[in-house]
Enzyme design. Structure first.
Site, PDB file in Angstrom:
ATOM      1  CG  ASN A  87      14.604  26.351  14.009  1.00  0.00           C
ATOM      2  OD1 ASN A  87      14.495  26.533  12.800  1.00  0.00           O
ATOM      3  ND2 ASN A  87      15.292  25.347  14.511  1.00  0.00           N
ATOM      4  CD  GLU A 129       6.374  26.362  15.965  1.00  0.00           C
ATOM      5  OE1 GLU A 129       7.566  26.713  16.087  1.00  0.00           O
ATOM      6  OE2 GLU A 129       5.995  25.194  16.141  1.00  0.00           O
ATOM      7  CD  GLU A 144      19.128  25.220  16.919  1.00  0.00           C
ATOM      8  OE1 GLU A 144      20.344  24.972  16.765  1.00  0.00           O
ATOM      9  OE2 GLU A 144      18.242  24.360  16.838  1.00  0.00           O
ATOM     10  CB  CYS A 182       4.913  27.422  19.905  1.00  0.00           C
ATOM     11  SG  CYS A 182       6.663  27.865  19.739  1.00  0.00           S
TER      12      CYS A 182
HETATM   13  N1  THU Z   1      11.568  24.058  17.440  1.00  0.00           N
HETATM   14  C1  THU Z   1      10.714  24.914  16.793  1.00  0.00           C
HETATM   15  O1  THU Z   1      11.160  25.798  16.050  1.00  0.00           O
HETATM   16  N2  THU Z   1       9.390  24.784  17.001  1.00  0.00           N
HETATM   17  C2  THU Z   1       8.818  23.862  17.834  1.00  0.00           C
HETATM   18  O2  THU Z   1       7.600  23.850  17.988  1.00  0.00           O
HETATM   19  C3  THU Z   1       9.659  22.899  18.543  1.00  0.00           C
HETATM   20  C4  THU Z   1      11.124  23.007  18.332  1.00  0.00           C
HETATM   21  C5  THU Z   1      13.022  24.206  17.219  1.00  0.00           C
HETATM   22  C6  THU Z   1      13.802  24.671  18.408  1.00  0.00           C
HETATM   23  C7  THU Z   1      15.193  24.127  18.118  1.00  0.00           C
HETATM   24  O3  THU Z   1      15.897  25.043  17.323  1.00  0.00           O
HETATM   25  C8  THU Z   1      14.928  22.870  17.297  1.00  0.00           C
HETATM   26  O4  THU Z   1      13.575  22.945  16.867  1.00  0.00           O
HETATM   27  C9  THU Z   1      15.128  21.569  18.057  1.00  0.00           C
HETATM   28  O5  THU Z   1      14.421  21.567  19.239  1.00  0.00           O
END
Ligand code: THU
Length: 139
Positions: free
Chosen positions: A46, A59, A48, A101
């Site tokens: 992820n 994902e 941000e 996703c």
């Molecule tokens: N996040 C993911 O990487 N995948 C998911 O399916 C749900 C959420 C991440 C996004 C963000 O950086 C953190 O988790 C908290 O929401």
């Protein structure tokens, strides 16, 4: 359909990819790994942003990178592992992929492809999104 060994290697890659997260705001780290029908695998984490809504899930980072790096290849499996900074070695069991996703998975993977989720196991994509949005009728 990938064999058990391929899926377990993909799971390990997803766990390892959690360290690559850029998550200074949520401190919630997610790693993902996709296996392609050409045998290659690609990881994501992820990413941000200070403008929170621009964040991209692990994902989608993995699926988009794989699609850009291997044009024409199909994703045959995905593994996901999530956890927060205080539990970096034990996955936060049962963290399911978000709805956005799941929709993107439907675009790039066969609907019966395995989605492996840390703490949960593997399940077919169609069970996670039984009624996806579809625009094209030829895929
Ligand atoms: N996040 C993911 O990487 N995948 C998911 O399916 C749900 C959420 C991440 C996004 C963000 O950086 C953190 O988790 C908290 O929401």
């Amino acid at each position: 359909m990938p064999d058990t060994l391929a899926l377990s290697q993909l799971a390990q890659a997803a766990r390892a990819a959690r360290t690559r997260a850029y998550a200074p705001y949520s401190k919630f780290r997610v790693g993902a790994a996709v296996l392609l029908d050409n045998g290659a695998s690609v990881v994501g984490a992820n990413i941000e942003n200070a403008s929170y809504g621009l964040t991209c899930c692990a994902e989608r980072v993995a699926m988009f990178a794989a699609t850009a790096q291997h044009p024409g290849a199909r994703i045959v499996a995905i593994a996901v592992s999530a956890g927060d900074d205080t539990h970096q070695h034990d996955s936060d069991h049962g963290r399911m992929p978000c709805g956005a996703c799941r929709q993107v998975m439907m675009e790039f993977m066969p609907e019966d492809a395995p989605v492996w989720i840390d703490g949960v196991g593997a399940m077919p994509l169609s069970s996670l999104l039984p009624t996806p949005f579809k625009l094209r009728t030829d895929i």
